[in-house]
Motif scaffolding. Structure first.
Motif, PDB file in Angstrom:
ATOM      1  N   ILE A  22       0.924  -1.208   0.037  1.00  0.00           N
ATOM      2  CA  ILE A  22       0.035  -0.144   0.206  1.00  0.00           C
ATOM      3  C   ILE A  22       0.832   1.104   0.146  1.00  0.00           C
ATOM      4  O   ILE A  22       0.483   2.204  -0.572  1.00  0.00           O
ATOM      5  N   LEU A  26       0.764   4.297  -2.646  1.00  0.00           N
ATOM      6  CA  LEU A  26       0.603   5.604  -2.042  1.00  0.00           C
ATOM      7  C   LEU A  26       1.573   6.452  -2.657  1.00  0.00           C
ATOM      8  O   LEU A  26       1.238   7.788  -3.037  1.00  0.00           O
ATOM      9  N   LEU A  29       1.021   6.923  -6.454  1.00  0.00           N
ATOM     10  CA  LEU A  29       0.032   7.979  -6.628  1.00  0.00           C
ATOM     11  C   LEU A  29       0.336   9.409  -6.341  1.00  0.00           C
ATOM     12  O   LEU A  29      -0.007  10.271  -6.918  1.00  0.00           O
ATOM     13  N   ILE A  33       0.275  12.634  -8.429  1.00  0.00           N
ATOM     14  CA  ILE A  33      -0.702  13.845  -8.296  1.00  0.00           C
ATOM     15  C   ILE A  33       0.543  15.041  -8.020  1.00  0.00           C
ATOM     16  O   ILE A  33       0.052  16.151  -8.546  1.00  0.00           O
ATOM     17  N   PHE A  47      -2.734  30.204  -1.773  1.00  0.00           N
ATOM     18  CA  PHE A  47      -3.993  29.611  -1.384  1.00  0.00           C
ATOM     19  C   PHE A  47      -4.057  29.574   0.199  1.00  0.00           C
ATOM     20  O   PHE A  47      -5.103  29.975   0.522  1.00  0.00           O
TER      21      PHE A  47
ATOM     22  N   ASP B 156     -12.068  14.125  -8.549  1.00  0.00           N
ATOM     23  CA  ASP B 156     -10.728  13.915  -9.114  1.00  0.00           C
ATOM     24  C   ASP B 156     -10.532  12.559  -9.107  1.00  0.00           C
ATOM     25  O   ASP B 156     -10.143  12.020  -7.856  1.00  0.00           O
ATOM     26  N   LEU B 158      -7.686  10.628  -9.408  1.00  0.00           N
ATOM     27  CA  LEU B 158      -6.606  10.225  -8.960  1.00  0.00           C
ATOM     28  C   LEU B 158      -6.549  10.570  -7.600  1.00  0.00           C
ATOM     29  O   LEU B 158      -6.179   9.834  -6.611  1.00  0.00           O
ATOM     30  N   MET B 159      -7.085  11.695  -7.216  1.00  0.00           N
ATOM     31  CA  MET B 159      -7.357  11.937  -5.688  1.00  0.00           C
ATOM     32  C   MET B 159      -7.995  11.133  -4.937  1.00  0.00           C
ATOM     33  O   MET B 159      -8.030  10.575  -3.721  1.00  0.00           O
ATOM     34  N   ILE B 161      -8.807   7.751  -5.781  1.00  0.00           N
ATOM     35  CA  ILE B 161      -7.982   6.488  -5.495  1.00  0.00           C
ATOM     36  C   ILE B 161      -6.897   6.924  -4.478  1.00  0.00           C
ATOM     37  O   ILE B 161      -6.876   5.905  -3.595  1.00  0.00           O
ATOM     38  N   PHE B 162      -6.005   8.015  -4.349  1.00  0.00           N
ATOM     39  CA  PHE B 162      -5.199   8.052  -3.382  1.00  0.00           C
ATOM     40  C   PHE B 162      -5.840   8.109  -1.828  1.00  0.00           C
ATOM     41  O   PHE B 162      -5.281   7.556  -0.927  1.00  0.00           O
ATOM     42  N   PHE B 165      -6.654   4.446  -0.784  1.00  0.00           N
ATOM     43  CA  PHE B 165      -5.509   3.828  -0.292  1.00  0.00           C
ATOM     44  C   PHE B 165      -5.004   4.332   1.159  1.00  0.00           C
ATOM     45  O   PHE B 165      -4.492   3.694   1.796  1.00  0.00           O
ATOM     46  N   LEU B 166      -5.112   5.812   1.296  1.00  0.00           N
ATOM     47  CA  LEU B 166      -4.536   6.411   2.314  1.00  0.00           C
ATOM     48  C   LEU B 166      -5.395   5.724   3.615  1.00  0.00           C
ATOM     49  O   LEU B 166      -5.058   5.589   4.788  1.00  0.00           O
ATOM     50  N   ILE B 168      -6.772   3.024   3.852  1.00  0.00           N
ATOM     51  CA  ILE B 168      -6.229   1.686   3.858  1.00  0.00           C
ATOM     52  C   ILE B 168      -5.012   1.502   4.955  1.00  0.00           C
ATOM     53  O   ILE B 168      -5.112   0.970   5.718  1.00  0.00           O
ATOM     54  N   PHE B 169      -4.210   2.518   4.417  1.00  0.00           N
ATOM     55  CA  PHE B 169      -2.780   2.609   5.039  1.00  0.00           C
ATOM     56  C   PHE B 169      -2.809   3.016   6.438  1.00  0.00           C
ATOM     57  O   PHE B 169      -2.513   2.024   7.380  1.00  0.00           O
ATOM     58  N   TRP B 425     -11.273  18.496   8.385  1.00  0.00           N
ATOM     59  CA  TRP B 425     -11.360  19.912   7.807  1.00  0.00           C
ATOM     60  C   TRP B 425     -10.222  20.246   6.761  1.00  0.00           C
ATOM     61  O   TRP B 425     -10.276  20.795   5.818  1.00  0.00           O
ATOM     62  N   LEU B 426      -8.915  19.701   7.040  1.00  0.00           N
ATOM     63  CA  LEU B 426      -7.937  19.909   6.277  1.00  0.00           C
ATOM     64  C   LEU B 426      -7.893  19.172   4.826  1.00  0.00           C
ATOM     65  O   LEU B 426      -7.499  19.767   3.813  1.00  0.00           O
ATOM     66  N   LYS B 429      -9.628  20.891   1.901  1.00  0.00           N
ATOM     67  CA  LYS B 429      -8.847  22.044   1.520  1.00  0.00           C
ATOM     68  C   LYS B 429      -7.806  21.361   0.605  1.00  0.00           C
ATOM     69  O   LYS B 429      -7.611  21.883  -0.494  1.00  0.00           O
ATOM     70  N   ILE B 430      -7.210  20.408   0.697  1.00  0.00           N
ATOM     71  CA  ILE B 430      -5.928  19.474  -0.124  1.00  0.00           C
ATOM     72  C   ILE B 430      -6.669  18.562  -1.216  1.00  0.00           C
ATOM     73  O   ILE B 430      -5.841  18.143  -1.903  1.00  0.00           O
ATOM     74  N   GLY B 431      -7.789  18.475  -1.066  1.00  0.00           N
ATOM     75  CA  GLY B 431      -8.578  17.611  -2.036  1.00  0.00           C
ATOM     76  C   GLY B 431      -8.563  16.206  -1.950  1.00  0.00           C
ATOM     77  O   GLY B 431      -8.993  15.430  -2.789  1.00  0.00           O
ATOM     78  N   GLY B 444      -9.900  -1.668   4.803  1.00  0.00           N
ATOM     79  CA  GLY B 444      -8.420  -1.914   5.028  1.00  0.00           C
ATOM     80  C   GLY B 444      -8.105  -3.365   5.533  1.00  0.00           C
ATOM     81  O   GLY B 444      -7.667  -4.078   4.735  1.00  0.00           O
TER      82      GLY B 444
END
Lengths: 139, 499
Positions: A22, A26, A29, A33, A47, B156, B158-159, B161-162, B165-166, B168-169, B425-426, B429-431, B444
């Protein structure tokens, strides 16, 4: 070809197989990104400056600060009267009141009074419900 | 009919009480059905499984339905799933037809809920029966498929999928549990935190943080909007409602309910996608598409039938595969976990009475929602005026209770709530997409067990492709969902460039 796909799982290190896989996915990916959003990442400073400028700092950081104090105080206060849940009750009343006051825009007495009543009644009710009815120990 | 013994006056009261509280939560802008379930979850500790689920399912149905009140009266969706209700509902309210618009929405919500319940009742046991035959390989691929579908339907990919997986991690932090066939070794934890994190982050504090605290932090960031006064909420009575309005709307009703249910079945997609898809279809097939967005009742019908159609649909993958269909049903997994029940293909077969009781609870919730909102809509309209400075601190306190009591008094769970509240919250902001993240977090540990056990059993990676025709079909679906998403994204880009 067959031997290329063969794997042997060592039980001793089997806890690391999936996290490693994983982490690799990650990483890949994340790299994709970063490459695709490089312009946005380069402009991240702007931003966050804009976000910070638009933010209601008093209410946002005030709420966070009060929450931090609330969480930190509950156990030490509760340990004065162990297994009574009074740490929760004693800390929740001012927390609800102060957070409510923080979120208010104008503070005339006729608006503050209901908040004071809720700040006294809601934590007391929840404390009674959980300690006397559900027998769940609060801090 | 043995499940009828589980239906007590308390059960019915909990469903109706949950529905009422859910409607109130849904009707207040900034508060959602998910938050309602998160906040009330600790109340189920002492209720037992069926009664606890009765309360939570009532909250779910009520929460989704209540969102139409501010959407129509204020033009602000009470929940994300009511976004398209604002398009035609609010213009109607501005035109003095608020009450009529509300009653159209309530009736459409009711039909949407019933259709989805019917599909749930038919479809979930069949899917579960099929899924019982799955081995570890297919189970792992199902999770992978769920993640790719969710990611493909994210804003998005890609985000998305990311994020999955995050999730899961982060779920892998802690001990590789012996009870799951693991070796009992710790991973991904610094030594200083080993005492707190040996079991990883608890699910419920994570959920409550992401959906309770994070939502309030978002509101605090924008200064906690003042809210509406009673004078600003005008329900209007210019033209009265009659069920005759639905003449010629049957196709729209059934199509939108079906779309909502189908979107619900797809893991992690959420109500806003259901209502948007139902609304855009209604507009496409309408003889008067130009009227949409200007106060067209068909728009409200599509949106509300679509988002309530989601309620039954989202329970299909949860109860047949153990995969939550949306964020709120992800919280229901927490309720099952609390009662020591594992949802998955065996759930319905092993717990037929609980399954029937759930269906019955959903039925009562839908009927209760319709009667309550239809009769007392003028009072529910006033709910939007409840001040947030009173509600938010109480919700924060309830979040703390929920997190603290989940493991019978672990303060670290309260800190987990704060960590994931700030993260939630964050993330916006970062997608990072919260829905795929949370589904990844929930699934996971199971994904790990299925993956490692598959390799231990067969000793060959190719087994994931060659085990059975189901495995091959799942790979086709995985590739198709990713390819479809890329195709749609390219089309969207071309259209925006051409505009």
């Amino acid at each position: 070809m067959g031997s290329l796909t063969k794997v042997t799982i060592d039980f001793e290190t089997s806890h690391l197989i999936f996290p490693t896989l994983i982490a690799i996915v990650l990483g890949l990916l994340g790299l994709a990104i970063v490459i695709r959003r490089r312009h946005e990442i380069a402009g991240a400073g702007t931003f966050w400056r804009d976000t910070f400028a638009r933010m209601d700092k008093l209410r946002f950081f005030g709420a966070l600060g009060l929450t931090l104090i609330y969480f930190s105080a509950m156990v030490p206060v509760g340990s004065i009267w162990p297994n009574t849940g009074l740490g929760f009750l004693i800390c929740s009343i001012p927390y609800v009141l102060l957070t409510g006051l923080l979120f208010m825009h104008d503070r005339p007495f006729r608006d503050v009074l209901p908040l004071v009543i809720v700040a006294l009644v809601a934590p007391t009710l929840v404390w009674w419900l959980f300690t006397d009815l559900f027998f769940l120990t609060l801090p | 009919m043995e499940f009828l013994s589980l239906i007590s006056p308390l059960f019915v009261a909990l469903v109706l009480g949950g529905t009422l509280i859910g409607i109130i939560f849904g009707a207040i802008p900034g508060m959602t059905a998910t938050m309602a379930v998160a906040v009330c979850l600790p109340l189920t500790y002492s209720l037992g499984l069926e009664n606890g689920l009765a309360l939570l399912l009532g909250l779910y149905v009520g929460g989704i339905s209540g969102g139409l009140v501010p959407a129509i009266l204020l033009g602000i969706p009470g929940t994300p799933s009511s976004i398209t209700t604002t398009f035609d509902g609010h213009p109607m309210a501005q035109n003095g037809e608020g009450e009529k618009a509300l009653r159209i929405g309530i009736t459409a919500s009711f039909v949407g809920g019933l259709v989805s319940l019917f599909i749930l009742y038919l479809f979930a046991p069949a899917l579960a029966n099929f899924a019982i035959k799955f081995s570890y390989v297919e189970k792992f691929l199902i999770i992978l498929f769920a993640l790719t579908v969710m990611a493909a339907l994210s804003s998005d990919m890609l985000m998305g999928i990311f994020s999955g997986f995050l999730g899961i991690f982060i779920s892998l932090i802690g001990i590789y549990d012996i009870s799951d066939g693991g070796n009992g070794e710790m991973r991904l934890v610094p030594e200083s935190l080993a005492y707190w994190l040996d079991g990883g982050f608890s699910l419920l504090p994570v959920l409550i943080g992401l959906f309770g605290l994070a939502a309030i932090l978002e509101q605090a960031e924008i200064g906690v909007p003042k809210g509406q006064t009673r004078d600003e909420v005008k329900i209007g009575g210019k033209s009265s409602f009659s069920f005759g309005i639905f003449k010629g709307q049957i196709v729209n009703l059934l199509r939108s309910s079906g779309i909502g249910t189908f979107v619900g079945i797809l893991p992690g997609v959420g109500g806003s996608a259901a209502s948007i898809l139902a609304y855009s279809n209604a507009k496409t097939f309408s003889k008067h598409p130009e009227k949409f967005g200007k106060g067209e009742p068909s728009g409200i019908v599509a949106s509300e039938a679509g988002n309530n159609g989601l309620t039954g649909g989202a329970l299909v993958p949860l109860l047949s595969l153990g995969i939550p269909g949306d964020s709120t049903t992800a919280l229901l997994i927490g309720a099952f976990t609390l009662q020591g029940i594992q949802v998955g293909p065996l759930f319905i077969g092993n717990n037929p009475d609980t399954w029937n009781a759930m269906i019955f609870a959903m039925l009562i919730a839908n009927i209760g929602m319709f009667i309550m909102m239809y009769v007392a809509i003028r009072y529910f309209a006033m709910v939007v005026t409840i001040p947030k400075h009173i509600l938010f601190p109480v919700i924060l306190m309830m979040c703390v209770i929920g997190a603290y009591t989940i493991n019978y008094g672990i303060m670290f769970d309260v800190w987990t709530l704060l960590i994931f509240g700030i993260f939630g919250w964050l993330a916006v902001k970062i997608g990072i997409e919260v829905a795929p993240f949370i589904i990844g977090f929930i699934l996971g540990p199971a994904a790990e067990v299925y993956f490692v056990k598959s390799l231990e059993s067969f000793g060959d990676v190719s087994i994931f492709f060659t085990k059975s025709w189901i495995a091959m079909l799942l790979w086709v679906l995985i590739v198709a969902s990713v390819a479809g998403s890329i195709f749609l994204a390219r089309n969207k880009k071309k259209l925006s460039e051409g505009a």
